[in-house]
Design a protein around this motif. Structure first.
Motif: not given
Ligand code: NAD
Length: 357
Positions: A62-83
């Protein structure tokens, strides 16, 4: 004009601020007779939950087909395990790498109406208007690194090629030409060989931009000058880690993390636009996130991917106007003052946009 924008809401407040920025882009399209099509794709933690991958193949397509990408944010405590083998922020690195987004533009928005929220005195801030151009795919963050022995030694490497410095240097010189004609190149050439190459390369490029005044600053003295003489800067170009740190430092001049936009650009017109803040899990779902960082990122998208300079300026003026009218989100609250929700702040910007000529 017709343009296709892929929306990557992500996690936490990401969907809230992306929706706000999209409402503003829709208003820009209505006002200017443009046709912007938006499609949504999953990224980050939300994508891990749905597909097991932070950047699913369908999102990349979808990004390749677009003229631009507008992102919010990623991450959070649910997925925070660094390993954990898959982590939300891997999606950002993968996008930067895939599209070779080597120049990270971070303007420092300073609104006179918000001067009281800055830690620096108003008389020092007067006239300040800074744009950082941070090298994003090389330098210390991308050099060879290793932990050695029993973990009792480790090294990282800062390395650059002339070609890497040239391409980000040209973005910075061009930005300075379009602004007030001054470029500050920041390095540590008195100590580091890679930074001597940086300085030599930027100095040589200057011959192609005779209308730009070039100065060099060492990173340590630049860190101080950003606080003591913020108005002495126009465009600042620097190495990846130096730019990460200095642009965060300068960002506090604005008064709130929620105000800061960014653009990541490569050789092609297609860029990635996102607010500087993260997913703000402490306020997610409450409808109180400041949408201005995302809205100003949409303005950068209009400027750099769609070439709509007048529209970009109109959005920036509309934000300044809303603040001048007294619009304040919770992160900019003074006791006793009414604060606006994300949607109300967005509506205030759109109302101001209608009055922009
Ligand atoms: P954060 O930027 O999410 O939040 C820091 C503080 O600023 C919080 O108190 C938050 O409420 C506030 N804040 C942030 N954005 C705001 C907004 N728009 N309006 C009002 N207040 C706002 O940083 P963090 O808490 O260190 O990180 C939270 C998560 O976000 C982590 O998982 C981190 O990895 C991730 N993160 C993602 C990105 C990105 O997607 N580019 C960047 C930074 C952090």
């Amino acid at each position: 004009m017709k343009a296709h924008i892929v929306l990557l809401p992500g996690d936490g407040v990401g969907p809230e601020v992306t929706a706000a920025a999209w409402s503003v882009l829709t208003a820009v399209a209505r006002r200017g007779g443009h046709r912007f099509e938006g499609s949504e794709a999953s990224i980050g933690g939300a994508a891990i939950d749905a597909t097991g991958q932070p950047l699913p193949a369908a999102t990349l397509a979808a990004c390749e087909a677009a003229d631009a990408m507008l992102l919010g944010a990623v991450g959070g405590p649910r997925w925070s395990d660094p390993s954990a083998p898959v982590r939300p922020e891997q999606a950002l690195l993968a996008l930067r790498r895939h599209f070779e987004l080597f120049a990270n533009l971070r303007p420092v928005p300073l609104f006179p109406a918000l001067a009281a929220f800055s830690p620096v005195k108003p008389e020092r801030l007067a006239g300040a208007d800074i744009l950082f151009v941070r090298e994003l795919t090389g330098g210390l963050y991308f050099g060879e690194r290793r932990e050695q022995g029993e973990g009792d030694a480790a090294f990282d490497t800062m390395s650059y090629t002339v070609a890497e410095v040239e391409r980000v240097g040209r973005v910075a010189f061009a930005a300075a030409q379009a602004r007030r004609g001054k470029l500050t190149s920041v390095d540590k050439a008195n100590v580091l060989a890679s930074m001597r190459l940086w300085r030599r390369t930027i100095t040589r490029l200057a011959a192609d931009y005779p209308d730009v005044e070039l100065e060099h600053q060492l990173v340590d003295s630049c860190a101080m000058r950003l606080m003591t003489h913020p108005a002495s800067f126009d465009v600042v170009v620097t190495e990846n880690m130096f730019g990460d740190i200095l642009s965060d430092e300068a960002g506090v001049l604005s008064g709130s993390l929620g105000l800061l936009p960014s653009a990541s650009l490569g050789a092609a017109r297609r860029g990635l636009y996102e607010p500087v803040h993260g997913s703000a899990p402490d306020i997610a779902g409450q409808g109180i996130a400041n949408p201005v960082g995302a809205i100003l990122s949409a303005a950068l998208l209009l400027r750099h991917s769609l070439g709509l300079e007048a529209e970009a300026v109109a959005v920036e003026h509309a934000v300044a106007g809303a603040f001048a009218d007294g619009a304040r989100t919770a992160d900019l609250a003074t006791p006793g003052e009414r604060t606006l929700s994300t949607e109300e702040m967005t509506a205030a910007v759109i109302a101001r946009l209608a009055g922009e000529t």
